[in-house]
Write a protein that holds these residues in place. Structure first.
Motif, PDB file in Angstrom:
ATOM      1  N   SER A 275     -10.117   6.600 -13.251  1.00  0.00           N
ATOM      2  CA  SER A 275      -9.693   7.907 -12.745  1.00  0.00           C
ATOM      3  C   SER A 275      -9.473   7.858 -11.233  1.00  0.00           C
ATOM      4  CB  SER A 275     -11.115   8.887 -12.952  1.00  0.00           C
ATOM      5  OG  SER A 275     -12.047   8.261 -12.053  1.00  0.00           O
ATOM      6  N   GLN A 276      -8.832   8.737 -10.889  1.00  0.00           N
ATOM      7  CA  GLN A 276      -8.174   8.938  -9.511  1.00  0.00           C
ATOM      8  C   GLN A 276      -8.507  10.267  -8.983  1.00  0.00           C
ATOM      9  OE1 GLN A 276      -3.893   8.944  -9.199  1.00  0.00           O
ATOM     10  NE2 GLN A 276      -3.912   8.265  -7.039  1.00  0.00           N
ATOM     11  N   ALA A 277      -8.848  10.407  -7.418  1.00  0.00           N
ATOM     12  CA  ALA A 277      -8.563  11.671  -6.928  1.00  0.00           C
ATOM     13  C   ALA A 277      -8.029  11.414  -5.507  1.00  0.00           C
ATOM     14  CB  ALA A 277     -10.068  12.410  -6.834  1.00  0.00           C
ATOM     15  N   GLU A 278      -7.089  12.403  -4.924  1.00  0.00           N
ATOM     16  CA  GLU A 278      -6.665  12.102  -3.577  1.00  0.00           C
ATOM     17  C   GLU A 278      -6.067  13.322  -2.908  1.00  0.00           C
ATOM     18  OE1 GLU A 278      -2.752   9.529  -2.123  1.00  0.00           O
ATOM     19  OE2 GLU A 278      -2.995  10.469  -4.325  1.00  0.00           O
ATOM     20  N   HIS A 279      -6.495  13.416  -1.625  1.00  0.00           N
ATOM     21  CA  HIS A 279      -6.062  14.461  -0.941  1.00  0.00           C
ATOM     22  C   HIS A 279      -5.459  13.716   0.334  1.00  0.00           C
ATOM     23  CE1 HIS A 279      -7.298  18.010  -2.400  1.00  0.00           C
ATOM     24  NE2 HIS A 279      -8.691  17.900  -2.680  1.00  0.00           N
ATOM     25  N   THR A 280      -4.640  14.562   1.156  1.00  0.00           N
ATOM     26  CA  THR A 280      -4.037  14.090   2.323  1.00  0.00           C
ATOM     27  C   THR A 280      -4.727  14.988   3.415  1.00  0.00           C
ATOM     28  OG1 THR A 280      -1.785  13.662   1.376  1.00  0.00           O
ATOM     29  CG2 THR A 280      -1.756  14.463   3.852  1.00  0.00           C
ATOM     30  N   LEU A 281      -5.022  14.250   4.459  1.00  0.00           N
ATOM     31  CA  LEU A 281      -5.728  15.035   5.688  1.00  0.00           C
ATOM     32  C   LEU A 281      -5.123  14.877   7.290  1.00  0.00           C
ATOM     33  CD1 LEU A 281      -7.550  12.835   6.968  1.00  0.00           C
ATOM     34  CD2 LEU A 281      -8.721  13.127   4.695  1.00  0.00           C
ATOM     35  N   VAL A 282      -5.402  15.842   8.114  1.00  0.00           N
ATOM     36  CA  VAL A 282      -4.805  15.408   9.337  1.00  0.00           C
ATOM     37  C   VAL A 282      -6.302  15.491  10.070  1.00  0.00           C
ATOM     38  CG1 VAL A 282      -3.573  16.452  11.457  1.00  0.00           C
ATOM     39  CG2 VAL A 282      -2.777  16.910   9.035  1.00  0.00           C
ATOM     40  N   VAL A 283      -6.442  14.282  11.049  1.00  0.00           N
ATOM     41  CA  VAL A 283      -7.714  14.237  11.665  1.00  0.00           C
ATOM     42  C   VAL A 283      -7.541  15.195  12.936  1.00  0.00           C
ATOM     43  CG1 VAL A 283      -9.165  12.727  13.031  1.00  0.00           C
ATOM     44  CG2 VAL A 283      -7.811  11.822  10.941  1.00  0.00           C
ATOM     45  N   THR A 284      -8.445  15.768  13.142  1.00  0.00           N
ATOM     46  CA  THR A 284      -8.652  16.909  14.333  1.00  0.00           C
ATOM     47  C   THR A 284      -9.406  16.164  15.181  1.00  0.00           C
ATOM     48  OG1 THR A 284     -10.463  18.094  13.009  1.00  0.00           O
ATOM     49  CG2 THR A 284      -8.163  18.762  12.715  1.00  0.00           C
ATOM     50  N   ALA A 285      -9.933  17.106  16.558  1.00  0.00           N
ATOM     51  CA  ALA A 285     -10.735  16.661  17.333  1.00  0.00           C
ATOM     52  C   ALA A 285     -12.216  16.470  16.983  1.00  0.00           C
ATOM     53  CB  ALA A 285     -10.748  17.395  18.412  1.00  0.00           C
ATOM     54  N   ASP A 286     -12.648  17.491  16.032  1.00  0.00           N
ATOM     55  CA  ASP A 286     -13.952  17.269  15.346  1.00  0.00           C
ATOM     56  C   ASP A 286     -14.188  16.762  13.966  1.00  0.00           C
ATOM     57  OD1 ASP A 286     -13.062  19.627  14.814  1.00  0.00           O
ATOM     58  OD2 ASP A 286     -14.648  20.697  15.469  1.00  0.00           O
ATOM     59  N   GLY A 287     -13.066  16.484  13.396  1.00  0.00           N
ATOM     60  CA  GLY A 287     -13.053  16.229  11.925  1.00  0.00           C
ATOM     61  C   GLY A 287     -11.835  15.964  11.376  1.00  0.00           C
ATOM     62  N   CYS A 288     -11.623  16.856  10.302  1.00  0.00           N
ATOM     63  CA  CYS A 288     -10.088  16.895   9.758  1.00  0.00           C
ATOM     64  C   CYS A 288      -9.650  17.973   8.973  1.00  0.00           C
ATOM     65  CB  CYS A 288      -9.986  15.489   8.625  1.00  0.00           C
ATOM     66  SG  CYS A 288     -11.120  15.656   7.250  1.00  0.00           S
ATOM     67  N   GLU A 289      -8.536  18.182   8.723  1.00  0.00           N
ATOM     68  CA  GLU A 289      -8.028  19.395   7.896  1.00  0.00           C
ATOM     69  C   GLU A 289      -7.333  18.768   6.591  1.00  0.00           C
ATOM     70  OE1 GLU A 289      -4.737  23.007   7.819  1.00  0.00           O
ATOM     71  OE2 GLU A 289      -5.475  22.151   9.838  1.00  0.00           O
ATOM     72  N   VAL A 290      -7.711  19.119   5.492  1.00  0.00           N
ATOM     73  CA  VAL A 290      -7.313  18.635   4.328  1.00  0.00           C
ATOM     74  C   VAL A 290      -6.050  19.597   4.018  1.00  0.00           C
ATOM     75  CG1 VAL A 290      -7.573  18.162   1.884  1.00  0.00           C
ATOM     76  CG2 VAL A 290      -9.504  17.943   3.424  1.00  0.00           C
ATOM     77  N   THR A 291      -4.662  19.032   3.838  1.00  0.00           N
ATOM     78  CA  THR A 291      -3.600  19.841   4.012  1.00  0.00           C
ATOM     79  C   THR A 291      -3.383  20.507   2.250  1.00  0.00           C
ATOM     80  OG1 THR A 291      -2.276  17.773   3.433  1.00  0.00           O
ATOM     81  CG2 THR A 291      -2.580  18.781   5.578  1.00  0.00           C
TER      82      THR A 291
END
Length: 293
Positions: A275-291
């Motif tokens: 099985s597979q799961a995947e997200h793309t994210l941008v690292v922010t100053a205090d965590g990340c944003e999952v695009t």
């Protein structure tokens, strides 16, 4: 890569579109449906939205983990019991969103949950200052808590403009150290959970290629392949996308010449399930944003 507002907006646009198309395409995975028809319809959704595929839609069944897509004239159909990984990449002006989920046509709910839970656990710790080794440790621990194995030789990866596999590499197992996560990094986390050996090997079949050198070709079939590859600006393409005959001859010639890189289908041992799961994210100053969520 410089992360300004324009770049950030492109990543977010690609992510929103990838999320929408992935779920619509995954809805086409049904017992008795044709794989070729599902793949072509899903890929067309991206172009209909005015975006471009970052790579051919990956549809990998059962023990196959990655790099499979429909063949030209593919007659395969989804069957009861299949575990289907659907992996989609979308690019907007070269900025990429890479996202995947697993469709269960059998009784694999716990295995599907293992990779999904590992992805969420990994995302939860992402922030500047942690290491990629720490992310891998969380992924491994979560999958093993579900009584499965992580696939040790598959990883997440950084994303840059027209670059699908840049730094940093995100392991799916615990590792000492690793790259330090920094604000502005963009990467995909993609845990794979398996009932098999925990390692994938290359199959003989290759459906996906990438141009890695810009040298001329002599064979007419090779020239035709490059007409498909060049506009991709180094992003992967499918054998299925190349028109005309003698395509395999052109592909083999270009691989031997070091102009193309092949991506063989990757699979665990026969009879296993991945099985597979995947997200793309941008690292922010205090965590990340999952695009792609």
């Amino acid at each position: 890569m410089i992360m300004n507002d324009e770049v950030y907006d492109a990543y977010r646009e690609a992510g929103a579109l990838a999320r929408k198309v992935l779920h619509r395409g995954a809805g086409l995975v049904k017992e008795g449906a044709g794989i070729l028809e599902m793949v072509e319809e899903t890929e067309a959704m991206v172009t209909d939205e005015g975006a471009i595929l970052a790579f051919p839609l990956n549809v990998s069944l059962n023990e196959a983990a990655a790099h499979d897509t429909a063949m030209p004239g593919d007659e395969r159909m989804f069957a009861a019991g299949d575990l289907v990984k659907v992996d989609l990449g979308v690019q907007v002006d070269g900025y990429i969103a890479d996202t995947a989920l697993t469709v269960d046509l059998g009784d694999h709910a716990k295995l599907v949950e293992a990779s999904r839970a590992a992805l969420e656990a990994a995302i939860a710790i992402v922030r500047p200052g942690i290491t990629t080794g720490e992310i891998g440790a969380v992924i491994q621990a979560t999958i093993e808590e579900h009584n499965y194995k992580p696939v040790a030789n598959l990883t997440g990866h950084g994303l840059d403009r027209y670059d699908l596999h840049s730094a940093p590499t995100i392991p799916n197992i615990a590792m000492s150290g690793g790259a330090v996560i920094e604000e502005g990094m963009v990467f995909a986390i993609e845990p794979f959970a398996t009932t098999g050996s925990g390692r994938v090997t290359e199959a003989a079949r290759v459906e996906i290629y990438q141009q890695i050198a810009a040298r001329p070709a002599r064979l007419p079939s090779a020239k035709r392949v490059l007409e498909t590859a060049r506009p991709r600006r180094g992003l992967p393409f499918s054998r299925r996308w190349v028109p005309g005959d003698k395509v395999d001859i052109g592909l083999m010639n270009l691989v031997r010449s070091g102009i193309l890189h092949p991506f063989p289908v990757l699979h665990d041992v026969p009879g296993s399930f991945v099985s597979q799961a995947e997200h793309t994210l941008v690292v922010t100053a205090d965590g990340c944003e999952v695009t792609t969520r």
